[in-house]
Design a protein around this motif. Structure first.
Motif: not given
Length: 321
Positions: A140-143, A240-241, A265-266, A269-273
């Motif tokens: 996590d980068t924000n919280v 980096a992204l 999460s970005a 939006r949310a994505e699963f891979h």
């Protein structure tokens, strides 16, 4: 294509789990059957002659949705040419297991239609997969990571970070996030949390709340029996992204062959891979995010230094009381 069949058994009753992992396995197996039959998704639907859209079929193969009506899968298996026998029964059992709702669905069901965006489909899937996770890596980068949030921190952060158009959803969002933290605390799967140093100093105007939150982190750090490890990211731009959260979930390999799943999460939006199954090429996006996570792991300070960084932030907030 025979070598691509994923060996699996029914998931064990403990953890009970809901639809997330069975749907993941079912989708992978149905994709194998479709490729074995040399059919496109649209050709399968044409043979099945049922009212299922191409987008829904794609989501089934990707393991993205709960199977609301397992009988639909039976019709699709007919179109795929899966004959009666043990394998068909295994797939039908997976369809049944993939119909079981997760705990987050109860909050969504109780919410009026206008408020259901507080529990989006991505949260339903993430919480269901988390029920099955044997190991997880969270960046996590924000919280402070959601599963580690104290009730007060969760409430304040949720209300402060929601867009103006979403603030009416705050109560439901707080309820789901609080339940998620409780579920995590009850299970405590082996987990490593990487938290951006700046998140430890976030000024929400409530230093007492931050002191409470950082003390909660230290309890995990100082408990040698805890399966939870916390490392503080000192880099300014670790991912980096434009990604705010990256979660890699791993599942028990002994009882079923579920591939790892990476959630990101970005920008709202949310994505699963998902990772590859036997004989399958690795998805390029999965590889990219896997490398991204590996780079953070390599560069993050060790556990002792991470503890020092948490204590430094704790003293900073205490000085502001």
């Amino acid at each position: 294509m025979e070598d691509r069949v994923v060996p699996f058994e029914r998931p064990k009753a403990d953890p009970p789990g809901s639809w997330g992992v069975p749907a993941l396995l079912l989708g992978a197996e149905m994709q194998i059957e479709r490729e074995r039959a040399a059919l496109t998704q649209r050709q399968v639907l044409a043979k099945a002659k049922i009212k299922v859209s191409a987008s829904v079929y794609s989501r089934i193969e990707n393991g993205e949705m709960r199977i609301d009506k397992p009988a639909v899968v039976e019709v699709l298996l007919d179109a795929l040419g899966v004959r009666p026998g043990p394998r068909r029964q295994q797939l039908l059992q997976l369809a049944h297991d993939a119909s079981i709702e997760g705990w987050a669905s109860s909050v969504r069901t109780r919410a009026r239609a206008a408020y259901r965006d507080a529990v989006p489909d991505s949260m339903l899937r993430l919480t269901s997969l988390e029920e099955w996770a044997e190991r997880q890596l969270v960046i996590d980068t924000n919280v402070i990571s959601g599963a580690l949030q104290t009730p007060r921190y969760c409430e304040v952060v949720t209300r402060r970070t929601l867009l103006a158009s979403q603030r009416k959803l705050a109560d439901r969002a707080i309820e789901v996030r609080g339940m998620r933290a409780e579920k995590f605390e009850a299970r405590l799967p082996r987990s490593t949390f990487f938290i951006q140093r700046g998140a430890l100093y976030a000024d929400f105007g409530e230093p007492g709340m931050m002191v409470e939150q950082l003390l909660a982190l230290l309890r995990h750090v100082d408990d040698r029996r805890s399966p939870v490890a916390i490392r503080v990211i000192a880099l300014e731009d670790p991912l980096a992204l434009q990604v705010s959260t990256l979660i890699r979930l791993s599942f028990a390999k002994g009882s079923f062959a579920a591939p790892d799943v990476i959630y990101i999460s970005a920008g709202g939006r949310a994505e699963f891979h998902r990772g590859p199954i036997a004989g399958e090429e690795v998805d390029s996006d999965y590889l990219d995010y896997q490398d991204l996570g590996d780079n953070v792991i390599k560069q993050a300070p060790g556990l002792a230094r991470s503890r020092e960084l948490i204590v430094e932030a704790l003293e900073w907030h205490r000085a502001r009381l």
